[in-house]
Design an enzyme around this catalytic site. Structure first.
Site, PDB file in Angstrom:
ATOM      1  N   GLY A 182      24.141   2.672 -33.618  1.00 38.19           N
ATOM      2  CA  GLY A 182      23.688   3.671 -32.649  1.00 38.19           C
ATOM      3  C   GLY A 182      24.219   3.372 -31.267  1.00 38.19           C
ATOM      4  O   GLY A 182      24.448   4.285 -30.461  1.00 38.19           O
ATOM      5  N   ALA A 183      24.430   2.090 -30.978  1.00 36.81           N
ATOM      6  CA  ALA A 183      24.922   1.718 -29.654  1.00 36.81           C
ATOM      7  C   ALA A 183      26.330   2.267 -29.424  1.00 36.81           C
ATOM      8  O   ALA A 183      26.714   2.576 -28.298  1.00 36.81           O
ATOM      9  CB  ALA A 183      24.897   0.212 -29.482  1.00 36.81           C
ATOM     10  N   GLY A 230       0.834  -1.203   0.000  1.00 35.88           N
ATOM     11  CA  GLY A 230       0.000   0.000   0.000  1.00 35.88           C
ATOM     12  C   GLY A 230       0.860   1.240   0.000  1.00 35.88           C
ATOM     13  O   GLY A 230       1.817   1.378  -0.777  1.00 35.88           O
ATOM     14  N   GLY A 231       0.570   2.161   0.914  1.00 34.05           N
ATOM     15  CA  GLY A 231       1.258   3.448   0.963  1.00 34.05           C
ATOM     16  C   GLY A 231       2.747   3.329   1.206  1.00 34.05           C
ATOM     17  O   GLY A 231       3.505   4.248   0.893  1.00 34.05           O
TER      18      GLY A 231
HETATM   19  C1  HXC Z   1      -3.066  -1.191  11.820  1.00 36.51           C
HETATM   20  C2  HXC Z   1      -2.065  -3.222  11.476  1.00 36.51           C
HETATM   21  C3  HXC Z   1      -1.944  -2.944  10.089  1.00 36.51           C
HETATM   22  C4  HXC Z   1      -2.454  -1.706   9.611  1.00 36.51           C
HETATM   23  C5  HXC Z   1      -1.092  -4.880  10.451  1.00 36.51           C
HETATM   24  N1  HXC Z   1      -1.523  -4.433  11.640  1.00 36.51           N
HETATM   25  N2  HXC Z   1      -1.363  -3.995   9.481  1.00 36.51           N
HETATM   26  N3  HXC Z   1      -2.599  -2.333  12.324  1.00 36.51           N
HETATM   27  N4  HXC Z   1      -2.995  -0.860  10.509  1.00 36.51           N
HETATM   28  N5  HXC Z   1      -2.366  -1.367   8.333  1.00 36.51           N
HETATM   29  C6  HXC Z   1      -1.398  -5.098  12.937  1.00 36.51           C
HETATM   30  C7  HXC Z   1      -2.300  -6.295  13.058  1.00 36.51           C
HETATM   31  O1  HXC Z   1      -3.544  -5.889  13.497  1.00 36.51           O
HETATM   32  C8  HXC Z   1      -1.543  -7.118  14.090  1.00 36.51           C
HETATM   33  O2  HXC Z   1      -1.783  -6.554  15.369  1.00 36.51           O
HETATM   34  C9  HXC Z   1      -0.097  -6.854  13.771  1.00 36.51           C
HETATM   35  O3  HXC Z   1      -0.090  -5.634  13.031  1.00 36.51           O
HETATM   36  C10 HXC Z   1       0.526  -7.935  12.922  1.00 36.51           C
HETATM   37  O4  HXC Z   1      -0.320  -8.190  11.804  1.00 36.51           O
HETATM   38  P1  HXC Z   1      -0.694  -9.658  11.353  1.00 36.51           P
HETATM   39  O5  HXC Z   1      -1.770  -9.529  10.350  1.00 36.51           O
HETATM   40  O6  HXC Z   1      -0.964 -10.521  12.544  1.00 36.51           O
HETATM   41  O7  HXC Z   1       0.674 -10.119  10.701  1.00 36.51           O
HETATM   42  P2  HXC Z   1       0.909 -10.990   9.412  1.00 36.51           P
HETATM   43  O8  HXC Z   1       0.029 -12.178   9.424  1.00 36.51           O
HETATM   44  O9  HXC Z   1       2.381 -11.192   9.333  1.00 36.51           O
HETATM   45  O10 HXC Z   1       0.431 -10.077   8.196  1.00 36.51           O
HETATM   46  C11 HXC Z   1       1.081  -8.840   7.878  1.00 36.51           C
HETATM   47  C12 HXC Z   1       0.270  -8.035   6.848  1.00 36.51           C
HETATM   48  C13 HXC Z   1      -1.198  -7.910   7.315  1.00 36.51           C
HETATM   49  C14 HXC Z   1       0.316  -8.798   5.508  1.00 36.51           C
HETATM   50  C15 HXC Z   1       0.970  -6.717   6.677  1.00 36.51           C
HETATM   51  O11 HXC Z   1      -1.180  -7.438   8.663  1.00 36.51           O
HETATM   52  C16 HXC Z   1      -1.988  -6.973   6.477  1.00 36.51           C
HETATM   53  O12 HXC Z   1      -2.418  -7.358   5.397  1.00 36.51           O
HETATM   54  N6  HXC Z   1      -2.196  -5.775   6.995  1.00 36.51           N
HETATM   55  C17 HXC Z   1      -3.044  -4.798   6.342  1.00 36.51           C
HETATM   56  C18 HXC Z   1      -2.392  -4.285   5.083  1.00 36.51           C
HETATM   57  C19 HXC Z   1      -3.188  -3.158   4.485  1.00 36.51           C
HETATM   58  O13 HXC Z   1      -4.214  -3.391   3.868  1.00 36.51           O
HETATM   59  N7  HXC Z   1      -2.774  -1.913   4.779  1.00 36.51           N
HETATM   60  C20 HXC Z   1      -3.422  -0.733   4.332  1.00 36.51           C
HETATM   61  C21 HXC Z   1      -2.974  -0.501   2.942  1.00 36.51           C
HETATM   62  S1  HXC Z   1      -3.749   0.897   2.244  1.00 36.51           S
HETATM   63  P3  HXC Z   1      -1.681  -7.393  16.714  1.00 36.51           P
HETATM   64  O14 HXC Z   1      -2.203  -6.474  17.756  1.00 36.51           O
HETATM   65  O15 HXC Z   1      -2.503  -8.618  16.512  1.00 36.51           O
HETATM   66  O16 HXC Z   1      -0.236  -7.710  16.886  1.00 36.51           O
HETATM   67  C22 HXC Z   1      -2.606   2.033   2.271  1.00 36.51           C
HETATM   68  C23 HXC Z   1      -3.055   3.266   1.581  1.00 36.51           C
HETATM   69  C24 HXC Z   1      -2.026   4.357   1.700  1.00 36.51           C
HETATM   70  O17 HXC Z   1      -1.537   1.857   2.745  1.00 36.51           O
HETATM   71  C25 HXC Z   1      -1.872   5.030   0.386  1.00 36.51           C
HETATM   72  C26 HXC Z   1      -0.993   6.240   0.506  1.00 36.51           C
HETATM   73  C27 HXC Z   1      -0.517   6.668  -0.852  1.00 36.51           C
END
Ligand code: HXC
Length: 510
Positions: free
Chosen positions: A404-405, A169-170
């Site tokens: 050209g290269a 994502g971001g």
């Molecule tokens: C808040 C988050 C988080 C997020 C993970 N966590 N991503 N908290 N915001 N974006 C937290 C989880 O709740 C969890 O908390 C801990 O981090 C670990 O995550 P897990 O899922 O248990 O780990 P894992 O299985 O290794 O998976 C990692 C991951 C997954 C693939 C990154 O967490 C995930 O898909 N996260 C969301 C990704 C996402 O969609 N992000 C937003 C993208 S949009 P606990 O408390 O259980 O430890 C974006 C737009 C911005 O970024 C654009 C700007 C240009």
């Protein structure tokens, strides 16, 4: 008094514990270091000065006011690498998955501003889940603040990103605007949208590794400049890279002690070019024999392997090497090779790193896939990059420099400062076979005549001397003295003073 000292220690210990023991253990179980361990391994021992250890998020939605961690998921500060200042930030996956909140972004922005103001490189270690989902638009704003600073710092201070876990994502766009991205195999991946979204939108089933693992980004997309087997190796290699780089676009080239003189001839180079002009040889051998102690830090080693790019040193001072690789596709220039080398040349030019180019190129790669893929524009990128570069440019043509290269590869006409050719060089519009088949088409069915024409063409044109007669090469040199000749030329060019006409910025064919 004692009480407050204890309170500081207690708070520091709590911040250092990140998301707690269980999450740190989980991080280690995945073969990953924590954010602080990464910084410790990267910087000189004891040199890390941390900032904003007590910063917390300000979110109150979804009960977030009850879940706060000192530092808010990113560790920031500065330290030294072999004594030179470097700014760092490391995403802490144990705190909200390293996700970016408004406060977290402010911490990164602070070190970005300090790095720019103090003219020192900045390196980011990524291991994060993107925008803090509980914060929404505040996190989006935070990302854009970081992006803006990446752009302002581009070409002023070196910016490096190391992906050591998720980067989605971001989180992907800040690394994408830095100078180099490196990844760790098997534990890191990078994509704009993950496998679940891909499945929903395009119905493709793909794993995270297949979508954005280190293999994909170092061999297919060219997003990453290199990959390492584990965190420690990646961090040690980043120390090595930093040693090659100036602190900023106004800083001097780093200079280290060189233990290898330049006057010793290397006679093995006299045998590097095979007798048969169509046989390959490894151009890396020439790079390793030209660079001090054979120390070469290759950039994009696994992508567009028909061109080799990377940093070395000559007489202790950094140079960028660009070399056609006859071992892969005969060293031809295609779109990927042109893009790869163009970006490298521009990096060197930004930071006043002299460029040494070794040429053995049979031309541009023909074919519909290349033409449809924009070969004209991609080839122009390399042409543009070399032509606009004002750093010292030294070129050595070892064998073929066709069409050209020839022009593109730092030729005299693109302000090459010193252009050498080996006696084995063949500088011509094209190879003998192609040339004869066009000029003597009427004789095409007479093998004897064609053989005679080919011999005549080879003798007349496939040598360095036609170009040397015109001054297009400054000198035909002995292969065994290449290191000496290049070193002397670099010494002569140390005070080179050349500027392009004033402009807001150029319009390189993107
Ligand atoms: C808040 C988050 C988080 C997020 C993970 N966590 N991503 N908290 N915001 N974006 C937290 C989880 O709740 C969890 O908390 C801990 O981090 C670990 O995550 P897990 O899922 O248990 O780990 P894992 O299985 O290794 O998976 C990692 C991951 C997954 C693939 C990154 O967490 C995930 O898909 N996260 C969301 C990704 C996402 O969609 N992000 C937003 C993208 S949009 P606990 O408390 O259980 O430890 C974006 C737009 C911005 O970024 C654009 C700007 C240009």
């Amino acid at each position: 008094m004692k009480e407050v000292l204890h309170e500081l220690e207690r708070r520091r210990a709590s911040a250092r514990a990140g998301g707690g023991k269980a999450r740190i253990d989980a991080q280690h179980a995945k073969g990953k270091l924590t954010a602080r361990e990464r910084i410790e391994a990267f910087l000189d021992a004891g040199s890390f000065e941390e900032f904003d250890m007590f910063v917390e998020h300000r979110s109150t939605d979804f009960g977030m006011e009850k879940t706060k961690y000192s530092g808010d998921g990113v560790v920031t500060g500065w330290g030294t690498v072999n004594g030179r200042t470097v700014f760092v930030f490391a995403k802490d996956f144990t705190v909200f998955g390293g996700s970016l909140s408004e406060a977290h972004a402010e911490k990164i922005v602070k070190v970005q501003d300090m790095a720019l103001k103090n003219r020192a490189p900045i390196i980011g270690f990524y291991d994060a889940g993107g925008a803090r989902i509980q914060e929404g638009v505040a996190a989006l704003g935070g990302y854009a603040e970081v992006f803006q600073r990446n752009v302002l710092a581009s070409g002023v201070i070196p910016q490096i990103s190391v992906i050591m876990g998720p980067c989605a994502g971001g989180d992907v766009y800040s690394p994408a605007m830095t100078d180099f991205i490196f990844m760790v195999r098997d534990t890191s991946y990078m994509f704009v949208t993950g496998p679940d979204v891909v499945k929903t939108v395009t119905n493709e089933t793909v794993t995270a590794e297949e979508l954005g693992g280190a293999f994909v980004h170092t061999t297919k997309s060219s997003i990453a400049d290199g990959a390492y087997d584990n965190d420690v190796e990646a961090l040690l290699q980043m120390r090595r890279l930093i040693d090659f780089l100036p602190q900023s676009n106004t800083g001097p080239l780093p200079e280290v002690e060189s233990f290898q003189g330049v006057d010793e001839p290397d006679h093995s180079l006299d045998r590097l070019i095979p007798d048969n002009a169509n046989k390959p040889y490894d151009i890396r051998e020439l790079i390793l024999k030209t660079a001090d102690e054979g120390d070469f830090f290759e950039i994009q080693q696994s992508f567009a392997r028909n061109i080799v790019t990377g940093f070395g040193r000559i007489e202790g001072r950094t140079v960028g090497f660009v070399a056609n690789q006859p071992m892969v596709l005969a060293g031809v220039l295609d779109s990927d090779a042109s893009r790869k080398a163009a970006r490298f040349v521009r990096f060197c030019d930004c930071f006043s790193i002299p460029i040494v180019t070794f040429v053995d190129v049979p031309g541009f790669l023909p074919g519909t896939s290349q033409e449809y893929g924009g070969l004209i524009k991609h080839g122009a990128k390399l042409l543009f990059a070399y032509a606009e570069a004002t750093v010292p440019k030294i070129t050595v043509i070892t064998r073929k420099a066709f069409g050209g290269a020839y022009d593109v590869m730092a030729s005299k006409h693109l302000r090459g400062d010193i252009n050498y050719a080996w006696p084995t060089a063949q500088i011509a519009v094209m190879g003998a076979k192609g040339a004869v088949e066009i000029i003597f088409r009427k004789d095409i069915d007479d093998p004897d005549k064609i053989a005679a024409h080919t011999k005549m063409y080879e003798e007349r044109f496939l040598s360095p001397f036609v170009a040397a007669e015109r001054g297009y090469v400054d000198e035909v040199i002995m292969p065994h003295f290449t290191r000496r000749r290049v070193a002397r030329a670099l010494r002569m060019l140390r005070n080179k003073d050349l500027a392009n006409p004033w402009k807001k910025h150029d319009n390189i064919p993107l």
